[in-house]
Design an enzyme around this catalytic site. Structure first.
Site, short mmCIF file in Angstrom:
data_model
loop_
_atom_site.label_atom_id
_atom_site.label_comp_id
_atom_site.label_asym_id
_atom_site.label_seq_id
_atom_site.Cartn_x
_atom_site.Cartn_y
_atom_site.Cartn_z
N LYS A 21 0.82 -1.21 0.00
CA LYS A 21 0.00 0.00 0.00
C LYS A 21 0.87 1.27 0.00
CE LYS A 21 -2.87 0.67 3.68
NZ LYS A 21 -2.86 2.06 4.13
N SER A 22 1.88 1.33 0.85
CA SER A 22 2.73 2.53 0.94
C SER A 22 3.45 2.78 -0.39
CB SER A 22 3.78 2.36 2.03
OG SER A 22 3.18 2.37 3.29
N GLY A 93 -4.99 8.03 5.77
CA GLY A 93 -4.03 9.01 6.31
C GLY A 93 -2.92 9.28 5.31
N GLN A 167 4.67 9.62 6.90
CA GLN A 167 3.71 10.45 6.16
C GLN A 167 4.11 11.92 6.25
OE1 GLN A 167 -0.13 9.38 7.73
NE2 GLN A 167 -0.06 7.33 6.84
N ASP A 313 2.69 -0.73 11.89
CA ASP A 313 1.47 -1.32 11.33
C ASP A 313 1.31 -2.79 11.71
OD1 ASP A 313 0.80 1.08 10.20
OD2 ASP A 313 1.46 0.56 8.18
N ARG A 386 -6.71 -3.10 10.32
CA ARG A 386 -5.67 -4.00 10.87
C ARG A 386 -6.14 -4.68 12.16
NH1 ARG A 386 -1.78 -3.24 7.19
NH2 ARG A 386 -1.43 -1.11 6.53
C1 S3P Z 1 2.62 5.08 6.07
C2 S3P Z 1 3.23 5.48 7.21
C3 S3P Z 1 2.79 5.06 8.55
C4 S3P Z 1 1.87 3.86 8.51
C5 S3P Z 1 0.83 3.99 7.44
C6 S3P Z 1 1.49 4.14 6.07
C7 S3P Z 1 3.15 5.59 4.78
O1 S3P Z 1 2.11 6.14 9.18
O2 S3P Z 1 1.27 3.66 9.76
O3 S3P Z 1 0.02 2.83 7.42
O4 S3P Z 1 2.85 4.99 3.73
O5 S3P Z 1 3.89 6.58 4.81
P1 S3P Z 1 2.97 7.25 9.98
O6 S3P Z 1 4.02 7.65 9.05
O7 S3P Z 1 2.08 8.40 10.29
O8 S3P Z 1 3.45 6.53 11.20
#
Ligand code: S3P
Length: 428
Positions: A21-22, A93, A167, A313, A386
């Site tokens: 996903k990321s 997010g 993020q 995660d 999750r």
């Molecule tokens: C992600 C960063 C993480 C993670 C999220 C995906 C990303 O959040 O928990 O599921 O793809 O950059 P944080 O960076 O806010 O911890």
């Protein structure tokens, strides 16, 4: 929706999972920014990633899906259009924070919204650095909706991340792409996932516990062909299920082996898990390979708080492995879990408490002792994908079977979870 799970007696077979996903969000963002045609294979099959596609479609990027390949006609530098309606980020997010980094530096306004859970998550963490860079963002007490105003000039900054968040790092780096001067982002000890820096080939220096990533318009993405390795965070649920089930083994093909994402595998191996990792290659600087897992006896170990961003995660499913392992499972230094899709500290503690375990909840974590009760359990997803998948695994391991309420939220990251589970499970 209530989903019932029968007791799984054995796990066998192979899984090839949809893309991480990321990495998928970032491949879409870089393709949308690039001037020309990009392709993406094995994009994540997830509601979150679909919101990123929909948001870019609204600002004028042409994205279509032919068979298994996504084709993206990128807009080029400052080539997006103003959207005629708010960009709805759903539960995601990553979409909301990363696209804010891209859209806050444009010369037109944008409104960013999300669902109820996302509207309660902190956005001040991206507003603060983006405003230092010259962006103008009006929010509702640091929460969605964000009203992003046109930006006339973007300033490069040197930024020390106050929260360990990939993020936030990603939002600053994406904004930094729009200035000729170097923006730097510094992380201290608690390193977060590094997909943005890897995929854009950014210069990174690690000096005495500090990691500094640099960016400028010289690193602006070009059209590319992406292959997204399978999602290791999705694989985590099947890995733990296999480890805990008797006489079981599972092969996961072409899974992401990015080191900032495989820390939970190292923890499980230190707990006694039989896991064989075979690297196979790299795609767009992202390593991938096969992972073989066998039933194992697990014993809890101490978890270093510095590793928390690297397992953020996977903590829901690691907690289930830890609850069923020998000795107590303790997580500390994980306050960030309280601002995820649900308050994950609370969601994990409430469900495990229901299942008969002895739980102590801390502000920044929890400890789990005791044993799983032998009765039918009714777990709650708390609207968090999750938590839903983690407790589906525990439900499948209870002798009499169990249920998960609000199961449908699994589609946020993996709509096919149930089919994948059924394809590798033998029931008693
Ligand atoms: C992600 C960063 C993480 C993670 C999220 C995906 C990303 O959040 O928990 O599921 O793809 O950059 P944080 O960076 O806010 O911890």
């Amino acid at each position: 929706m209530k989903q019932n799970f029968s007791n799984i007696s054995k796990v066998r077979g192979e899984l090839s999972l949809p893309g991480d996903k990321s990495i998928s969000h970032r491949a879409l963002i870089f393709s949308a920014l690039a001037d020309g045609k990009s392709t993406i294979k094995n994009l994540a099959d997830s509601q979150d990633v679909n919101t990123t596609i929909e948001c870019f479609a609204k600002v004028g990027v042409n994205i279509n899906n032919v068979g298994e390949v996504y084709r993206i006609e990128g807009a080029g530098f400052k080539g997006f259009n103003e959207s005629d309606s708010p960009l709805y980020c759903g539960n995601s997010g990553t979409t909301s924070r990363l696209i804010s980094g891209v859209l806050a530096v444009q010369d037109f306004p944008t409104v960013i919204t999300g669902d109820e859970s996302l509207s309660n998550r902190p956005m001040g963490r991206i507003i603060e650095p983006l405003e230092k860079m010259g962006c103008k963002i009006i929010s509702k007490d640091g929460k969605l909706p964000l009203h992003i105003l046109p930006c006339d000039r973007i300033k490069a900054i040197d930024y020390i991340l106050p929260v360990s968040s990939a993020q936030v790092k990603g939002a600053v780096l994406l904004a930094g792409l729009h200035s000729e001067d170097f923006t730097t982002v510094e992380e201290n000890n608690l390193f977060t996932r590094d997909h943005t820096e890897r995929m854009l080939n950014l210069p990174v220096e690690i000096i005495g516990g500090k990691k500094i990533t640099k960016i400028s318009s010289a690193f602006y993405p070009k059209p590319a062909d992406y292959f997204i390795p399978g999602d290791i965070s999705t694989a985590a649920f099947f890995i733990v299920l296999t480890l805990i089930s008797k006489n079981s083994n599972l092969i996961l093909r072409n899974i992401s082996l990015n080191e900032t994402r495989t820390n939970f595998l190292n923890i499980l191996i230190s707990m006694g898990a039989e896991i064989i990792i075979t690297p196979k290659g790299n795609s767009n600087n992202e390593p991938f390979g096969d992972v073989i897992v066998k039933s194992s006896e697990l014993k809890n170990i101490e978890i270093d708080p510095n590793i928390i961003p690297g397992i953020i995660d996977e903590i829901p499913i690691l907690s289930i492995a830890g609850a069923l392992a020998e000795d107590d499972f303790i997580v500390r230094g994980a306050k960030e879990l309280r601002v995820k899709e649900s308050d994950r500290i609370n969601s994990i503690c409430l469900n495990l408490n229901k299942a008969g375990f002895d739980i102590t909840e801390f502000d920044d974590g929890f400890s789990i002792g005791g044993k799983l009760e032998n009765s039918y359990q009714s777990f709650e997803s708390y609207g968090d994908h999750r938590i839903a998948m983690g407790f589906s695994v525990l439900a499948s391991l209870t002798e009499k079977g169990s249920e998960v309420n609000g199961f449908e939220c699994v589609s946020v990251s993996n709509p096919n979870f149930l089919n994948q589970l059924n394809s590798i499970a033998e029931f008693s």
